[in-house]
Design an enzyme around this catalytic site. Structure first.
Site, PDB file in Angstrom:
ATOM      1  N   MET A  30      -6.178  -1.041   3.381  1.00 58.09           N
ATOM      2  CA  MET A  30      -5.615  -0.732   4.697  1.00 58.09           C
ATOM      3  C   MET A  30      -4.553   0.353   4.553  1.00 58.09           C
ATOM      4  SD  MET A  30      -5.735  -4.173   6.921  1.00 58.09           S
ATOM      5  CE  MET A  30      -4.243  -4.930   6.356  1.00 58.09           C
ATOM      6  N   HIS A  37      -3.248  -0.848  -5.687  1.00 58.05           N
ATOM      7  CA  HIS A  37      -4.492  -0.230  -5.195  1.00 58.05           C
ATOM      8  C   HIS A  37      -5.047   0.757  -6.232  1.00 58.05           C
ATOM      9  CE1 HIS A  37      -2.437  -1.097  -1.198  1.00 58.05           C
ATOM     10  NE2 HIS A  37      -3.606  -1.688  -1.039  1.00 58.05           N
ATOM     11  N   ASP A 150      -4.966 -11.506  -2.986  1.00 52.56           N
ATOM     12  CA  ASP A 150      -5.543 -12.122  -1.796  1.00 52.56           C
ATOM     13  C   ASP A 150      -6.694 -13.030  -2.239  1.00 52.56           C
ATOM     14  OD1 ASP A 150      -3.945 -10.703   0.215  1.00 52.56           O
ATOM     15  OD2 ASP A 150      -4.933  -8.939  -0.572  1.00 52.56           O
ATOM     16  N   GLN A 153      -9.179 -14.340   0.310  1.00 57.92           N
ATOM     17  CA  GLN A 153     -10.043 -13.238   0.774  1.00 57.92           C
ATOM     18  C   GLN A 153     -11.154 -12.976  -0.252  1.00 57.92           C
ATOM     19  OE1 GLN A 153      -8.570  -9.495   2.671  1.00 57.92           O
ATOM     20  NE2 GLN A 153      -8.769  -8.616   0.657  1.00 57.92           N
ATOM     21  N   VAL A 176      -1.070  -7.134  -9.578  1.00 56.51           N
ATOM     22  CA  VAL A 176      -0.105  -6.193 -10.176  1.00 56.51           C
ATOM     23  C   VAL A 176       1.268  -6.562  -9.631  1.00 56.51           C
ATOM     24  CG1 VAL A 176       0.551  -3.773 -10.437  1.00 56.51           C
ATOM     25  CG2 VAL A 176      -1.873  -4.411 -10.304  1.00 56.51           C
TER      26      VAL A 176
HETATM   27  O1  PAF Z   1      -7.091  -6.540   1.559  1.00 55.01           O
HETATM   28  C1  PAF Z   1      -7.074  -5.694   2.470  1.00 55.01           C
HETATM   29  O2  PAF Z   1      -6.387  -4.674   2.406  1.00 55.01           O
HETATM   30  C2  PAF Z   1      -7.934  -5.918   3.697  1.00 55.01           C
HETATM   31  O3  PAF Z   1      -7.986  -7.251   4.054  1.00 55.01           O
HETATM   32  C3  PAF Z   1      -9.362  -5.335   3.565  1.00 55.01           C
HETATM   33  C4  PAF Z   1     -10.142  -6.031   2.471  1.00 55.01           C
HETATM   34  C5  PAF Z   1      -9.278  -3.838   3.261  1.00 55.01           C
HETATM   35  C6  PAF Z   1     -10.121  -5.522   4.864  1.00 55.01           C
HETATM   36  O4  PAF Z   1      -9.483  -4.899   5.932  1.00 55.01           O
END
Ligand code: PAF
Length: 280
Positions: A30, A37, A150, A153, A176
């Site tokens: 996001m 990232h 996450d 997720q 991290v």
């Molecule tokens: O983890 C995230 O940044 C978000 O939940 C994702 C996986 C990009 C979905 O919008």
């Protein structure tokens, strides 16, 4: 590095690259990128010919009272970081194109998304599963990588991919952390200086839990109590859950099974919600 905003353009390019036999790797984000990232990019670069990083603040995964509007957006510096780390394509679609006015199809995963953040963020995981499947259908990746921070997720995306036979391999990257142990997150930018100072105590609590479990205490409640006691020393913390769950289903367990259980916490600090977890 190419920056693509159009869904049609991204999809056509992906199909073309696949026809050429190129392995496509996808890093869904996001934006407001940080080192966490960029490590995902490194992992994908090792496995694939082309790295596609998506930047999309997905409105459907935010509740009506959540931080969609104020979620940090930093497109210019994100693009510079992507370029510097060797991303090939940044896919940054517009919300109006992803969700036109007549959009009406959502993905509901009904096991891993129950409990933990699912209880505190109704509709969140429906939004995540939906957008991730959309991104997979647009980017057509062979491999996609998600961060273990996450954990819920990750579990539900793996489950969706398995249940719906989505032809993609899911790779999971370790959390991290900042030098003081705080898990890196775009939302850490919300913390005031005093909040930032106390925030690493969340990881400290998880480490105490690990020491307790390693010492032979395998009752989930006893280990959660250790975490609760540590967090309780810091009045600014408002713990939302402290839970030991099966790492595949994300459902609570009573006993720790080493290698198969996860200790997950969510703590509100001011208006910021911090999550963290460790494998036990
Ligand atoms: O983890 C995230 O940044 C978000 O939940 C994702 C996986 C990009 C979905 O919008």
């Amino acid at each position: 590095m190419q920056v693509i905003h159009s869904i049609h353009e991204m999809q056509s390019l992906a199909i073309q690259m696949r026809t050429q036999g190129k392995l496509i790797g996808c890093v869904p984000t996001m934006g407001c990128l940080h080192e966490g990232h960029l490590r995902l990019v490194d992992i994908i670069k090792e496995k694939c010919d082309v790295v596609v990083l998506s930047i999309f603040v997905n409105p459907t995964q935010f509740g009506p009272n959540e931080d969609y509007e104020r979620y940090p957006r930093a497109m210019e510096s994100d693009l510079a970081m992507c370029e510097g780390r060797g991303v090939d394509i940044v896919f940054a679609p517009k919300a109006e194109e992803m969700y036109p006015a007549n959009f009406s199809t959502y993905v509901n995963e009904e096991l891993c998304s129950r409990g933990l953040c699912g209880d505190f963020r109704p509709g969140h995981f429906r939004g995540v599963a939906t957008v991730v499947l959309m991104l997979f259908n647009i980017i057509r990746p062979d491999v996609a990588v998600f961060g273990q921070k996450d954990a819920q997720q990750v579990a539900l995306i793996k489950k969706m991919v398995s249940d719906l036979f989505v032809p993609v391999t899911i790779q999971v990257a370790p959390i991290v952390r900042e030098e003081d142990g705080l898990a890196k997150s775009s939302r850490n930018t919300y913390l005031s200086a005093p909040q930032r100072k106390v925030a690493p105590e969340i990881f400290a609590a998880l480490q105490l839990a690990r020491t307790t479990a390693d010492g032979g205490e395998h009752r989930a409640k006893a280990v959660c109590d250790v975490v609760q006691a540590h967090l309780g020393k810091f009045p600014d913390f408002r713990p939302q859950y402290i839970s030991i769950v099966d790492s595949t289903t994300m459902q609570p367990v009573e006993e720790i099974t080493p290698g198969q259980t996860l200790l997950a916490v969510a703590v509100a600090l001011g208006t910021t919600r911090l999550i963290d977890n460790i494998q036990l």
